[in-house]
Design a protein around this motif. Structure first.
Motif, short mmCIF file in Angstrom:
data_model
loop_
_atom_site.label_atom_id
_atom_site.label_comp_id
_atom_site.label_asym_id
_atom_site.label_seq_id
_atom_site.Cartn_x
_atom_site.Cartn_y
_atom_site.Cartn_z
N PRO A 9 -20.66 -9.26 0.74
CA PRO A 9 -19.21 -8.10 -0.29
C PRO A 9 -17.88 -7.51 0.24
O PRO A 9 -17.86 -7.56 1.06
CB PRO A 9 -19.72 -7.34 -0.63
CG PRO A 9 -21.27 -7.69 -0.37
CD PRO A 9 -21.42 -8.25 0.59
N LYS A 13 -14.32 -13.87 -1.03
CA LYS A 13 -14.90 -15.22 -1.73
C LYS A 13 -14.06 -15.68 -2.73
O LYS A 13 -13.60 -16.89 -3.22
CB LYS A 13 -16.51 -15.54 -1.83
CG LYS A 13 -17.38 -14.48 -0.50
CD LYS A 13 -19.11 -14.89 -0.72
CE LYS A 13 -19.03 -14.08 -1.59
NZ LYS A 13 -19.19 -13.18 -0.95
N THR A 31 -20.81 -16.49 -9.67
CA THR A 31 -22.76 -15.77 -10.39
C THR A 31 -21.94 -14.42 -10.99
O THR A 31 -22.37 -13.97 -12.09
CB THR A 31 -23.26 -16.53 -9.80
OG1 THR A 31 -23.44 -16.12 -8.12
CG2 THR A 31 -24.46 -17.91 -9.78
N ARG A 36 -21.30 -10.27 -14.69
CA ARG A 36 -20.50 -9.10 -15.73
C ARG A 36 -20.34 -10.05 -16.87
O ARG A 36 -20.58 -8.89 -17.61
CB ARG A 36 -19.54 -9.10 -14.48
CG ARG A 36 -19.68 -8.43 -13.21
CD ARG A 36 -18.01 -7.35 -12.62
NE ARG A 36 -18.06 -8.80 -12.33
CZ ARG A 36 -17.99 -9.18 -10.72
NH1 ARG A 36 -18.59 -9.18 -10.27
NH2 ARG A 36 -17.69 -9.96 -10.16
N GLU A 57 -28.79 -4.57 -6.21
CA GLU A 57 -29.30 -5.44 -5.98
C GLU A 57 -28.41 -6.45 -6.13
O GLU A 57 -28.74 -6.78 -6.70
CB GLU A 57 -30.86 -4.46 -6.51
CG GLU A 57 -31.10 -3.41 -6.08
CD GLU A 57 -32.26 -2.83 -6.73
OE1 GLU A 57 -32.50 -3.27 -7.04
OE2 GLU A 57 -32.47 -1.80 -6.44
N VAL A 59 -29.93 -9.78 -8.32
CA VAL A 59 -30.53 -10.40 -9.71
C VAL A 59 -31.86 -11.61 -8.68
O VAL A 59 -31.87 -11.85 -8.06
CB VAL A 59 -29.77 -11.44 -10.91
CG1 VAL A 59 -30.34 -11.70 -11.55
CG2 VAL A 59 -28.44 -9.94 -10.97
N ILE A 64 -31.63 -16.23 -12.05
CA ILE A 64 -29.27 -17.29 -11.32
C ILE A 64 -29.58 -18.85 -11.26
O ILE A 64 -29.03 -19.27 -12.33
CB ILE A 64 -29.33 -16.40 -9.78
CG1 ILE A 64 -28.97 -15.01 -10.18
CG2 ILE A 64 -28.16 -17.39 -9.14
CD1 ILE A 64 -28.07 -15.01 -10.15
N GLY A 85 -20.82 -17.19 -4.09
CA GLY A 85 -21.83 -15.89 -4.82
C GLY A 85 -23.43 -16.63 -5.23
O GLY A 85 -24.11 -15.86 -5.65
N ARG A 88 -27.49 -17.02 -3.11
CA ARG A 88 -27.45 -15.44 -2.37
C ARG A 88 -29.09 -15.08 -1.66
O ARG A 88 -28.98 -14.46 -0.38
CB ARG A 88 -27.30 -14.75 -3.28
CG ARG A 88 -26.28 -13.86 -3.58
CD ARG A 88 -25.43 -13.11 -2.63
NE ARG A 88 -24.76 -11.85 -3.40
CZ ARG A 88 -23.51 -12.20 -4.19
NH1 ARG A 88 -23.23 -13.32 -4.64
NH2 ARG A 88 -23.69 -10.74 -4.55
N GLN A 92 -33.14 -19.55 -3.13
CA GLN A 92 -31.70 -19.57 -4.11
C GLN A 92 -30.87 -21.02 -3.79
O GLN A 92 -30.57 -22.01 -4.12
CB GLN A 92 -30.37 -19.16 -4.01
CG GLN A 92 -31.32 -17.49 -5.49
CD GLN A 92 -29.75 -16.99 -5.43
OE1 GLN A 92 -28.57 -17.21 -5.06
NE2 GLN A 92 -30.42 -15.38 -5.60
N ARG A 127 -10.50 -1.59 -4.01
CA ARG A 127 -10.80 -2.75 -5.22
C ARG A 127 -10.28 -2.56 -6.63
O ARG A 127 -11.03 -1.59 -6.45
CB ARG A 127 -11.49 -3.88 -4.54
CG ARG A 127 -11.60 -5.50 -4.91
CD ARG A 127 -12.16 -6.52 -4.61
NE ARG A 127 -13.27 -6.34 -4.96
CZ ARG A 127 -14.27 -7.30 -4.40
NH1 ARG A 127 -14.11 -8.19 -3.65
NH2 ARG A 127 -15.94 -6.59 -4.70
N ARG A 162 -14.80 -1.66 -10.12
CA ARG A 162 -16.64 -2.06 -10.38
C ARG A 162 -17.46 -0.46 -10.50
O ARG A 162 -17.40 -0.02 -9.44
CB ARG A 162 -16.47 -3.12 -10.13
CG ARG A 162 -16.95 -4.20 -10.31
CD ARG A 162 -16.38 -5.74 -9.75
NE ARG A 162 -17.77 -5.32 -8.99
CZ ARG A 162 -17.88 -6.90 -7.56
NH1 ARG A 162 -17.64 -7.79 -8.30
NH2 ARG A 162 -18.85 -6.70 -7.08
N ARG A 173 -25.66 -3.23 -0.84
CA ARG A 173 -24.99 -4.41 -1.08
C ARG A 173 -24.66 -5.01 0.32
O ARG A 173 -25.31 -6.33 0.51
CB ARG A 173 -23.95 -4.59 -1.98
CG ARG A 173 -23.41 -4.81 -3.33
CD ARG A 173 -22.61 -4.73 -3.65
NE ARG A 173 -21.49 -5.28 -3.85
CZ ARG A 173 -20.25 -4.96 -4.06
NH1 ARG A 173 -20.05 -4.29 -4.37
NH2 ARG A 173 -18.80 -6.20 -3.68
#
Ligand code: ADP
Ligand code: ZN
Length: 215
Positions: A9, A13, A31, A36, A57, A59, A64, A85, A88, A92, A127, A162, A173
């Motif tokens: 994070p 990206k 993603t 969001r 955490e 999802v 996904i 993203g 992950r 996946q 940020r 955020r 994260r």
């Protein structure tokens, strides 16, 4: 181009993905942005994802994969896609391999954006993101500030911090990244399409990525 952007994070990206879309018209698929958007819209997906996201955490993989299976078959993906993203986790990545085989598509490159941890921490806490779902311009209170009253320079909506950018959530994260996502570097290294990219400047990362694809 069809590429995956890996990186912790705050590695940049999203910024690199946006710059790459201008290069050949490939679409950015984030993603995080999709989730969001779903949370804000209050959809079934959003209701399921909200708690995980606020805690920092991941999802669940099944949710996904449901999103991505549909997304990669939308017409705008024909020119190429930049996955930001996703994947992950190893499951996946394995499911993505199967999905791409089914769609008869091949990845060009997996770019691993490398940034030192102290730079990451500084970036995440400074940020700000435009709260307008259709804009989502990214700001930084030090290097790329929004307007003096905190508004997006592109669309005028408030640029906000955020919910998952509190110190607690950021710590979770980064830990999650180390445990679940960093192993993908080895996974794609074995596949033979991994490129490590120094991500101290996003322009430089873009140059290295487009240079590697041309070859
Ligand atoms: P980051 O800046 O942490 O990379 P993202 O915008 O990519 O943020 O993702 C925000 C949150 O959305 C993550 O912390 C996670 O809860 C969820 N998320 C996004 N992509 C995935 C994914 N591929 N798998 C599981 N969870 C995801
Ligand atoms: Zn905006």
């Amino acid at each position: 181009m069809r590429i995956i952007l890996l990186g912790a994070p705050g590695a940049g990206k999203g910024t690199v993905a946006k710059l790459l879309t201008a290069y050949d018209g490939s679409v950015q698929i984030s993603t995080g942005d999709i989730l969001r958007g779903a949370v804000k819209a209050g959809s079934e997906l959003g209701k399921k994802a909200k708690g995980y996201m606020e805690r920092g955490e991941l999802v669940p993989d099944s949710l996904i994969m449901e999103i991505m299976e549909a997304r990669l078959q939308e017409p705008d993906c024909a020119k190429g896609f930049i996955l930001d993203g996703f994947p992950r986790t190893i499951p996946q990545a394995e499911d993505l391999e199967k999905l791409l085989a089914k769609l008869k598509l091949k990845l060009d490159l997996v770019a691993n954006l490398e940034v030192p941890r102290d730079v990451i921490l500084d970036r995440l806490t400074t940020r700000r993101t435009c709260s307008n779902q259709d804009c989502q311009e990214i700001y930084n209170i030090k290097s790329k500030p929004p307007s003096p009253d905190g508004k997006c320079l592109k669309c005028g909506s408030p640029a906000i911090q955020r919910a998952d950018e509190t110190v607690e959530a950021i710590t979770v994260r980064l830990e999650t990244y180390n445990q679940k996502t960093a192993p993908l570097i080895g996974f794609y290294g074995k596949v033979g399409i991994l490129k490590n990219v120094s991500s101290l400047s996003s322009e430089q990362s873009v140059k290295e990525i487009t240079g590697a694809i041309k070859k």
